[in-house]
Design an enzyme around this catalytic site. Structure first.
Site, PDB file in Angstrom:
ATOM      1  N   SER A   1       6.673  -8.248  -2.515  1.00 14.71           N
ATOM      2  CA  SER A   1       7.393  -7.036  -2.907  1.00 14.71           C
ATOM      3  C   SER A   1       8.055  -7.173  -4.276  1.00 14.71           C
ATOM      4  CB  SER A   1       8.460  -6.680  -1.864  1.00 14.71           C
ATOM      5  OG  SER A   1       7.889  -6.411  -0.606  1.00 14.71           O
TER       6      SER A   1
ATOM      7  N   GLY B   1       5.924  -3.986   0.286  1.00 18.65           N
ATOM      8  CA  GLY B   1       5.125  -4.181  -0.915  1.00 18.65           C
ATOM      9  C   GLY B   1       5.817  -3.610  -2.143  1.00 18.65           C
TER      10      GLY B   1
ATOM     11  N   GLY C   1       6.033  -1.525  -6.000  1.00 17.22           N
ATOM     12  CA  GLY C   1       5.536  -0.308  -6.624  1.00 17.22           C
ATOM     13  C   GLY C   1       6.266   0.952  -6.197  1.00 17.22           C
TER      14      GLY C   1
ATOM     15  N   CYS D   1       9.850  -1.183   4.992  1.00 12.07           N
ATOM     16  CA  CYS D   1      10.089  -1.197   3.547  1.00 12.07           C
ATOM     17  C   CYS D   1       9.182  -0.199   2.837  1.00 12.07           C
ATOM     18  CB  CYS D   1       9.927  -2.626   3.020  1.00 12.07           C
ATOM     19  SG  CYS D   1      10.835  -2.911   1.481  1.00 12.07           S
ATOM     20  N   PHE D   2       8.163  -0.642   2.103  1.00 13.04           N
ATOM     21  CA  PHE D   2       7.244   0.283   1.451  1.00 13.04           C
ATOM     22  C   PHE D   2       6.576   1.178   2.481  1.00 13.04           C
ATOM     23  CE2 PHE D   2       3.403   1.025  -1.378  1.00 13.04           C
ATOM     24  CZ  PHE D   2       4.106   1.714  -2.356  1.00 13.04           C
TER      25      PHE D   2
ATOM     26  N   ASN E   1      14.760  -5.385   0.215  1.00 12.62           N
ATOM     27  CA  ASN E   1      14.165  -5.522  -1.106  1.00 12.62           C
ATOM     28  C   ASN E   1      13.459  -4.215  -1.426  1.00 12.62           C
ATOM     29  OD1 ASN E   1      12.883  -6.126  -3.465  1.00 12.62           O
ATOM     30  ND2 ASN E   1      11.340  -7.443  -2.534  1.00 12.62           N
TER      31      ASN E   1
ATOM     32  N   PHE F   1      13.199   2.012  -4.201  1.00 14.25           N
ATOM     33  CA  PHE F   1      12.954   3.424  -3.932  1.00 14.25           C
ATOM     34  C   PHE F   1      13.435   3.740  -2.528  1.00 14.25           C
ATOM     35  CE2 PHE F   1      10.007   2.167  -7.198  1.00 14.25           C
ATOM     36  CZ  PHE F   1       9.929   3.267  -8.042  1.00 14.25           C
TER      37      PHE F   1
ATOM     38  N   HIS G   1      13.765  -5.451   6.228  1.00  8.96           N
ATOM     39  CA  HIS G   1      12.852  -6.507   6.674  1.00  8.96           C
ATOM     40  C   HIS G   1      13.316  -7.107   8.001  1.00  8.96           C
ATOM     41  CE1 HIS G   1      10.424  -7.076   2.898  1.00  8.96           C
ATOM     42  NE2 HIS G   1      11.418  -6.342   2.448  1.00  8.96           N
TER      43      HIS G   1
ATOM     44  N   GLU H   1      11.768  -9.158   9.840  1.00  8.47           N
ATOM     45  CA  GLU H   1      11.337 -10.553  10.024  1.00  8.47           C
ATOM     46  C   GLU H   1      12.356 -11.519   9.436  1.00  8.47           C
ATOM     47  OE1 GLU H   1      10.616  -9.859   5.930  1.00  8.47           O
ATOM     48  OE2 GLU H   1      10.101  -8.620   7.651  1.00  8.47           O
TER      49      GLU H   1
END
Length: 385
Positions: free
Chosen positions: A51, A233, A235, A261-262, A303, A306, A353, A355
């Site tokens: 990420s 991830g 972007g 997340c993403f 993390n 956006f 996250h 994990e």
């Protein structure tokens, strides 16, 4: 490479701010979005988290590297950060599990870093002005004049608008068998997945099929999955229209979905919501989040730069026609959307996250929640057969 080096290095931000320090890791030039991570431990997980691709990461904890790097804990196949900023790198490695020093690992993977600067001042600057492009220059690049340093930074691409999934995803499917009572095959779209996520899913009874980011709905259907998972991830989610379109096909098939997340941002867009860039993002392992379903406050690992734009207080109708949706989790520092739950289809996601291999485990229950969703969906299918 000696940690006692006094080789010069400079960090240059796109607003012209400069910080002089010492070369750390590989020598050369690197460009990226400068962000800060607040974890006091877990730097190996941070560095190997895909990420962080395209980002120059600053550690707010002042002393970094004392436990070295080992071959058992990496979250992926390499270090992904675009550059690394620390204040005081450890002069010795003091852990029996270490296989090499952090400096050696950075140099091996070609990661240009800088040490010996006032990381508190950089952090406060970013918190005021927002995350911005920057560059680290060492070796011959450090001798370039200040105007050239700044020109190179300002010509680098912005993080907004970038699709980085192809650079971090696997190129061919990989399968990790279930390590507990088997539930079935799980299709995982690899947008920058971490090893700990795969391990957690396998421990819940899934044969984890990690698929390349350009997988199609036919690729997913071919493994007859009991569920679909979108990973974390790098972007901008607004630049991932193909992943959103694929996810809508999954939702149309009524296959249980879980995203982190993403993957949370992409579920939001699939449901018809917008996403936006945060001023300086959430990065670290100490972020408080409210789970509205249980009323518990979790300390979580984040993390992301956006976030999803959605009403926080009441359920609302999906603009894309997927029924009712609610914000399931809320960040308590700034009331950012930290989770979504569809009420009429089997889909949910979180922005953090669960994990957290090097961090809090408060959110690990989410993998159990997904397994329960899959079991309920399988039971319903059997009852209707």
């Amino acid at each position: 490479m000696s940690l006692f080096t006094t080789d010069p290095a400079v960090l240059v931000l796109e607003d012209g701010t400069r910080f002089r320090g010492h070369a750390y890791g590989a020598r050369g030039m690197t460009l990226g979005e400068v962000v800060f991570a607040t974890g006091m431990t877990g730097y190996q997980e941070t560095l190997t988290d895909p990420s962080y691709a395209g980002q120059i990461v600053l550690q707010t904890a002042p002393h970094i590297g004392n436990t070295g790097m080992n071959d058992e804990d990496p979250e992926s196949r390499r270090i992904w950060v675009a550059g690394y900023i620390v204040r005081d790198p450890s002069r010795v490695v003091s852990n029996w599990r270490a296989d090499e020093s952090l400096d050696e690992a950075l140099e091996r993977d070609g990661i240009v870093g800088i040490s010996g600067i006032d990381t508190r001042a950089v952090t406060r600057h970013i918190r005021s002005a927002g995350s911005m492009r920057g560059g680290i220059y060492s070796g011959d690049a450090a001798a370039l004049d200040a105007e050239e340093h700044l020109r190179l930074v300002r010509e680098a691409p912005q993080m907004a608008g970038q699709n980085l999934s192809a650079s971090v995803s696997v190129s061919a499917p990989e399968v990790t068998p279930a390590t507990a009572g088997r539930l079935g095959s799980l299709a995982v779209i690899d947008l920058g997945i971490k090893k700990a996520t795969i391990d957690n899913l396998a421990a819940r009874g899934f044969d984890v099929h990690v698929l390349p980011q350009d997988a199609t709905i036919d690729d997913i259907r071919a493994i007859d999955p009991v569920g679909v998972f979108y990973s974390n991830g790098p972007g901008d989610p607004s630049a991932s229209a193909d992943h959103v379109s694929l996810l809508r096909s999954v939702l149309d098939d009524r296959v249980p979905f879980f995203g982190i997340c993403f993957g949370n941002q992409l579920l939001g867009r699939a449901l018809g919501l917008d996403t936006y860039k945060l001023p300086f993002g959430h990065r670290g392992i100490n972020q408080p989040v409210l789970d509205k379903q249980t009323g518990r406050v979790e300390i979580t690992a984040h993390n992301h730069g956006f976030a999803v734009d959605a009403p926080l207080d009441e359920p609302f109708d999906s603009p894309q026609g997927y029924g009712r949706v609610e914000v399931s989790h809320i960040g308590l520092n700034d009331r950012v959307v930290e989770g979504l739950r569809a009420l009429d289809i089997p889909a949910f996601s979180v922005q953090y996250h669960p994990e957290a291999a090097a961090g809090p485990h408060d959110a690990n229950y989410l993998f159990d929640r997904f397994a329960d969703l899959v079991r309920a969906n399988l039971s319903t299918k059997e009852a209707n057969a």
